[in-house]
Design a protein around this motif. Structure first.
Motif, PDB file in Angstrom:
ATOM      1  N   THR A   1       0.836  -1.201   0.000  1.00  8.77           N
ATOM      2  CA  THR A   1       0.000   0.000   0.000  1.00  8.77           C
ATOM      3  C   THR A   1       0.872   1.253   0.000  1.00  8.77           C
ATOM      4  O   THR A   1       0.631   2.202  -0.759  1.00  8.77           O
ATOM      5  CB  THR A   1      -0.920  -0.002   1.232  1.00  8.77           C
ATOM      6  OG1 THR A   1      -1.691  -1.205   1.249  1.00  8.77           O
ATOM      7  CG2 THR A   1      -1.850   1.201   1.220  1.00  8.77           C
TER       8      THR A   1
ATOM      9  N   PRO B   1      -3.484  -3.018   4.501  1.00  9.03           N
ATOM     10  CA  PRO B   1      -3.776  -1.761   3.805  1.00  9.03           C
ATOM     11  C   PRO B   1      -4.501  -0.740   4.678  1.00  9.03           C
ATOM     12  O   PRO B   1      -4.206   0.454   4.610  1.00  9.03           O
ATOM     13  CB  PRO B   1      -4.641  -2.206   2.623  1.00  9.03           C
ATOM     14  CG  PRO B   1      -4.242  -3.623   2.385  1.00  9.03           C
ATOM     15  CD  PRO B   1      -3.976  -4.182   3.746  1.00  9.03           C
TER      16      PRO B   1
ATOM     17  N   SER C   1      -4.947  -4.578  -7.489  1.00  6.31           N
ATOM     18  CA  SER C   1      -4.703  -3.581  -6.438  1.00  6.31           C
ATOM     19  C   SER C   1      -4.391  -2.216  -7.055  1.00  6.31           C
ATOM     20  O   SER C   1      -4.728  -1.173  -6.492  1.00  6.31           O
ATOM     21  CB  SER C   1      -3.549  -4.019  -5.534  1.00  6.31           C
ATOM     22  OG  SER C   1      -2.356  -4.166  -6.279  1.00  6.31           O
TER      23      SER C   1
ATOM     24  N   GLY D   1      -7.100   2.540   1.658  1.00  9.10           N
ATOM     25  CA  GLY D   1      -6.868   1.379   2.506  1.00  9.10           C
ATOM     26  C   GLY D   1      -8.147   0.632   2.805  1.00  9.10           C
ATOM     27  O   GLY D   1      -8.175  -0.598   2.837  1.00  9.10           O
TER      28      GLY D   1
ATOM     29  N   SER E   1      -9.085  -1.473  -0.285  1.00  9.59           N
ATOM     30  CA  SER E   1      -8.234  -2.660  -0.351  1.00  9.59           C
ATOM     31  C   SER E   1      -8.665  -3.689   0.679  1.00  9.59           C
ATOM     32  O   SER E   1      -8.652  -4.902   0.419  1.00  9.59           O
ATOM     33  CB  SER E   1      -6.777  -2.270  -0.122  1.00  9.59           C
ATOM     34  OG  SER E   1      -6.321  -1.394  -1.133  1.00  9.59           O
TER      35      SER E   1
END
Length: 429
Positions: free
Chosen positions: A44, A170, A253, A272, A275
């Protein structure tokens, strides 16, 4: 000795977490949870750092992903061959240590304000070189800890660990990037997390590992591995299917980052969250897989088609809450096909060939990203992230059909060759 054909595996007993009764696997799994959280935090942070350094360039993000997976495309078979030649646990200790050093170096560069985009490119490339050996070694090491009977369960639990980390990592990275004012500390945290998996490897009981005899060095071992796969439909089908699916699943991603940042104008913490929603679905899919005694071809094909269709749906989602909800079944579908293919391939491979077979599997599993990531990055640059995501889903669905047709065509040619050899032998008599 196990044969290269699929053998009956006894019905699984002992529950969803039965593999954790094994001391060595328990250490492996617990260390993996810690390391995987750090790895997903770094992924991330890496994506966010590239976007910061390049002012939001989708092409630069695609190039970073491509560099990380390009070595596997070029050298993946060689890494699988090393996994057959040498003891796997020492190989893993060396590889994990090198990955920790890379994370530490990138963290220092970022914290001191010295990081440039070429540093990220270089780190991604070197990580990819290490992964050429580490990934097939780690994948083929699982059966040495748990045996064939519990192998599907252990693979599913590995996927659960990986995707639990994908939920936590994430989201935690997004919060920490915001709280700590940058991505540098995330790389340092990941460097520290490697202590978990290294500690687990060092504390294992060597006497309880069922390692095959290392394969001695000889000419033609890579060709032998390729021929072995081509002659067995039970290996060829999942490997071809994964080759097409992973071309876009490995770069999904990147699609999440672009959709969150450019379509829904979300910040790091919301990226985040997106994800993590995808990872929640992936974790659910992995836990469902842990209940199965062995995967089926129907699950393999159905999971692949579903993943493509849900990608299309996420690309068309008009509102951010709906986009987040659609990420959950997308994650379920992706992990369903991945765990089914991985377990099926390992169960069908003989012990002395397993490293090379997993090298081929991981080559196609990760090697498609250097093609898929730049392609989706380029499409996203031209038509926007929605167009890139929808196109990735459409190409996934098409790829499933191509994989099925190729397996049938190669199988017919292989059978024809065998019949021709048999006829020639009979005539010679």
């Amino acid at each position: 000795m196990e044969s290269g054909t699929v053998q009956a595996v006894p019905e699984a007993r002992g529950g969803m977490f039965r593999s954790l009764r094994n001391h060595n696997y328990r250490l492996f799994a617990l260390g993996g949870v810690v390391s995987n959280v750090g790895t997903w935090m770094q992924r991330t942070a890496q994506d966010w750092l590239v976007l910061d350094l390049t002012h939001g360039s989708a092409a630069a993000l695609g190039l970073t992903t491509a560099l990380q997976f390009l070595p596997t495309l070029l050298l993946g078979l060689w890494g699988g061959m090393l996994a057959d030649r040498y003891p796997k646990r020492p190989l893993l200790v060396v590889a994990q240590s090198l990955m920790g050093v890379l994370a530490l170096t990138m963290g220092v560069l970022t914290v001191t304000g010295s990081a440039q985009v070429w540093h990220v490119y270089l780190m991604a490339l070197v990580l990819g070189l290490i992964a050429c050996v580490e990934v097939p070694t780690r994948q083929s090491f699982v059966v040495e800890m748990v045996g064939r009977k519990d192998l599907p369960n252990a693979i599913a639990l590995n996927a659960s660990s990986f995707n639990l980390a994908r939920v936590v990592g994430p989201a935690l990275a997004g919060v920490l990037i915001h709280a700590l004012g940058g991505t540098g500390p995330i790389f340092l945290i990941n460097a520290l997390s490697f202590a978990g998996v290294l500690g687990g490897l060092m504390l294992m009981r060597a006497s309880e590992l069922t390692a095959p005899e290392p394969v001695p060095r000889a000419k033609g071992q890579l060709r032998e591995g390729l021929r072995y796969v081509m002659e067995r439909p039970e290996l060829l089908m999942p490997i071809l299917l994964i080759a097409f699916v992973s071309m876009f699943s490995q770069s999904f991603s990147m699609s999440i980052a672009l959709m969150a940042r450019q379509v829904f104008t979300a910040g790091a913490s919301s990226f985040g969250l997106a994800s993590s929603m995808f990872a929640i679905g992936a974790l659910a899919g992995a836990l469902m897989a842990a209940r199965r005694a062995r995967p089926s071809r129907r699950l393999l094909v159905g999971g692949a088609l579903s993943f493509g269709l849900f990608q299309i749906a996420t690309g068309l989602a008009p509102w951010y809450p709906l986009y987040l909800l659609l990420l959950v079944p997308t994650g379920v579908a992706m992990v369903s096909v991945n765990t089914a293919a991985n377990a099926g391939v390992q169960l069908a491979a003989s012990p002395e060939m397993r490293g090379r077979v997993m090298g081929i599997y991981m080559l196609v599993f990760t090697g498609g990203a250097p093609i898929g990531a730049p392609l989706l990055g380029w499409i996203s640059e031209l038509g926007g992230p929605r167009a890139g995501t929808v196109m990735g889903g459409a190409l996934t669905v098409i790829g499933v059909g191509v994989a099925i047709m190729l397996t049938k065509a190669i199988g017919r040619r292989s059978h024809a060759t065998v019949r021709g050899v048999a006829a020639a032998t009979a005539g010679a008599r």
